[in-house]
Design a protein around this motif. Sequence first.
Motif, short mmCIF file in Angstrom:
data_model
loop_
_atom_site.label_atom_id
_atom_site.label_comp_id
_atom_site.label_asym_id
_atom_site.label_seq_id
_atom_site.Cartn_x
_atom_site.Cartn_y
_atom_site.Cartn_z
N TYR A 1 0.82 -1.21 0.00
CA TYR A 1 0.00 0.00 0.00
C TYR A 1 0.86 1.26 0.00
CZ TYR A 1 -4.10 -2.88 1.32
OH TYR A 1 -5.11 -3.79 1.36
N ARG A 2 2.03 1.19 0.60
CA ARG A 2 2.92 2.35 0.62
C ARG A 2 3.33 2.76 -0.79
NH1 ARG A 2 7.57 0.81 4.66
NH2 ARG A 2 6.88 -1.32 4.33
N PHE A 3 3.28 1.82 -1.74
CA PHE A 3 3.73 2.11 -3.09
C PHE A 3 2.58 2.36 -4.06
CE2 PHE A 3 7.06 -0.20 -1.01
CZ PHE A 3 8.19 0.51 -1.35
N VAL A 4 1.51 1.57 -3.97
CA VAL A 4 0.43 1.65 -4.96
C VAL A 4 -0.92 2.01 -4.37
CG1 VAL A 4 1.58 0.06 -6.56
CG2 VAL A 4 -0.04 -0.85 -4.87
N GLY A 5 -0.98 2.30 -3.09
CA GLY A 5 -2.25 2.59 -2.45
C GLY A 5 -3.02 1.31 -2.17
N GLU A 6 -4.14 1.46 -1.48
CA GLU A 6 -4.94 0.29 -1.12
C GLU A 6 -5.60 -0.32 -2.35
OE1 GLU A 6 -7.39 0.24 2.33
OE2 GLU A 6 -6.18 1.78 3.31
N TYR A 7 -5.74 -1.61 -2.34
CA TYR A 7 -6.38 -2.33 -3.45
C TYR A 7 -7.26 -3.43 -2.87
CZ TYR A 7 -2.17 -5.13 -2.54
OH TYR A 7 -1.15 -5.83 -1.96
N GLY A 8 -8.17 -3.90 -3.71
CA GLY A 8 -9.14 -4.90 -3.27
C GLY A 8 -8.54 -6.28 -3.12
N GLN A 9 -9.36 -7.15 -2.59
CA GLN A 9 -8.98 -8.54 -2.39
C GLN A 9 -9.04 -9.31 -3.71
OE1 GLN A 9 -7.89 -9.84 0.47
NE2 GLN A 9 -8.25 -8.02 1.69
N VAL A 10 -8.51 -10.50 -3.70
CA VAL A 10 -8.61 -11.41 -4.84
C VAL A 10 -10.08 -11.75 -5.06
CG1 VAL A 10 -8.05 -13.75 -5.62
CG2 VAL A 10 -6.32 -12.38 -4.46
N GLY B 1 -9.87 -19.09 -12.25
CA GLY B 1 -8.96 -17.95 -12.25
C GLY B 1 -9.37 -16.96 -11.19
N PHE B 2 -8.75 -15.81 -11.23
CA PHE B 2 -9.07 -14.76 -10.27
C PHE B 2 -8.64 -13.41 -10.82
CE2 PHE B 2 -4.82 -16.28 -9.29
CZ PHE B 2 -4.09 -15.12 -9.10
N VAL B 3 -9.29 -12.37 -10.33
CA VAL B 3 -8.91 -11.00 -10.66
C VAL B 3 -8.20 -10.42 -9.46
CG1 VAL B 3 -9.77 -8.68 -11.18
CG2 VAL B 3 -10.79 -10.67 -12.30
N PHE B 4 -7.05 -9.82 -9.73
CA PHE B 4 -6.27 -9.17 -8.69
C PHE B 4 -5.45 -8.06 -9.33
CE2 PHE B 4 -2.49 -9.10 -5.76
CZ PHE B 4 -3.16 -8.60 -4.67
N LEU B 5 -5.51 -6.88 -8.74
CA LEU B 5 -4.78 -5.71 -9.23
C LEU B 5 -5.05 -5.45 -10.72
CD1 LEU B 5 -1.37 -6.18 -7.37
CD2 LEU B 5 -3.26 -4.65 -6.77
N HIS B 6 -6.32 -5.53 -11.09
CA HIS B 6 -6.78 -5.24 -12.45
C HIS B 6 -6.32 -6.26 -13.49
CE1 HIS B 6 -8.23 -1.50 -10.82
NE2 HIS B 6 -7.02 -1.20 -10.41
N TRP B 7 -5.93 -7.44 -13.04
CA TRP B 7 -5.52 -8.50 -13.96
C TRP B 7 -6.38 -9.74 -13.72
CZ3 TRP B 7 -1.60 -8.94 -17.67
CH2 TRP B 7 -0.80 -7.81 -17.83
N LEU B 8 -6.84 -10.34 -14.82
CA LEU B 8 -7.42 -11.67 -14.77
C LEU B 8 -6.27 -12.65 -14.86
CD1 LEU B 8 -9.59 -13.91 -14.97
CD2 LEU B 8 -9.65 -13.46 -17.44
N ASN B 9 -6.15 -13.52 -13.88
CA ASN B 9 -5.13 -14.57 -13.88
C ASN B 9 -5.84 -15.90 -14.12
OD1 ASN B 9 -2.43 -13.30 -12.64
ND2 ASN B 9 -4.22 -12.34 -11.72
N VAL B 10 -5.67 -16.46 -15.31
CA VAL B 10 -6.29 -17.74 -15.63
C VAL B 10 -5.36 -18.83 -15.13
CG1 VAL B 10 -7.13 -19.26 -17.46
CG2 VAL B 10 -7.46 -16.78 -17.65
N LEU C 1 -15.28 -6.90 -12.97
CA LEU C 1 -14.59 -6.82 -11.69
C LEU C 1 -13.43 -5.83 -11.72
CD1 LEU C 1 -14.58 -10.63 -10.78
CD2 LEU C 1 -15.95 -8.81 -9.69
N GLY C 2 -13.27 -5.13 -12.85
CA GLY C 2 -12.24 -4.10 -12.95
C GLY C 2 -10.96 -4.49 -13.64
N ALA C 3 -10.90 -5.70 -14.19
CA ALA C 3 -9.67 -6.13 -14.87
C ALA C 3 -9.50 -5.39 -16.19
CB ALA C 3 -9.70 -7.64 -15.12
N ARG C 4 -8.25 -5.04 -16.47
CA ARG C 4 -7.91 -4.39 -17.73
C ARG C 4 -7.01 -5.27 -18.60
NH1 ARG C 4 -7.43 0.30 -13.92
NH2 ARG C 4 -5.24 -0.23 -13.71
#
Length: 142
Positions: A28-37, A57-66, A95-98
């Motif tokens: 969080y010190r670098f990228v701010g708070e973000y949501g859970q997986v 899969g899962f979405v985390f930090l705006h990425w879909l991880n298959v 869910l916000g993935a780009r």
Amino acid sequence: MNNFEIYTPTAEEVHSGELGRRMRQFNYRFVGEYGQVQPVWLSAKDQGGALIGGLRGFVFLHWLNVELLFVDDAARHQGVGRRLLAVAEQKARELGARNATLNTFEWQARAFYLKQGYEEFGRIDDYIQGFYMAYMKKALAP
């Protein structure tokens, strides 16, 4: 600090989530708070109700991880994998993935993913028994 012990944590320690919380606080010190997986789980069944494939899969930090996409041999080349991936990408966008990322062994589905708009950005040759592991990604259009 040279006075420490390496050990296998108990199940309670792992399930407490303390390590993950501490890592998030650091990040969080670098990228701010973000949501859970956020999980993206899909299954496909035939007309008789039998499981013929699925995606995990899962979405985390705006990425879909298959993590896994599988279609039974008998159901391949009928659009099942393409539809599973397309639905997963749509859910991920909601869910916000780009972007999306995945990896695939040489004998699996690299050509399939290329047809779906993924590009290979890395590879580990001789990952297992002379086969490579391909790392792929795709920008998800809004």
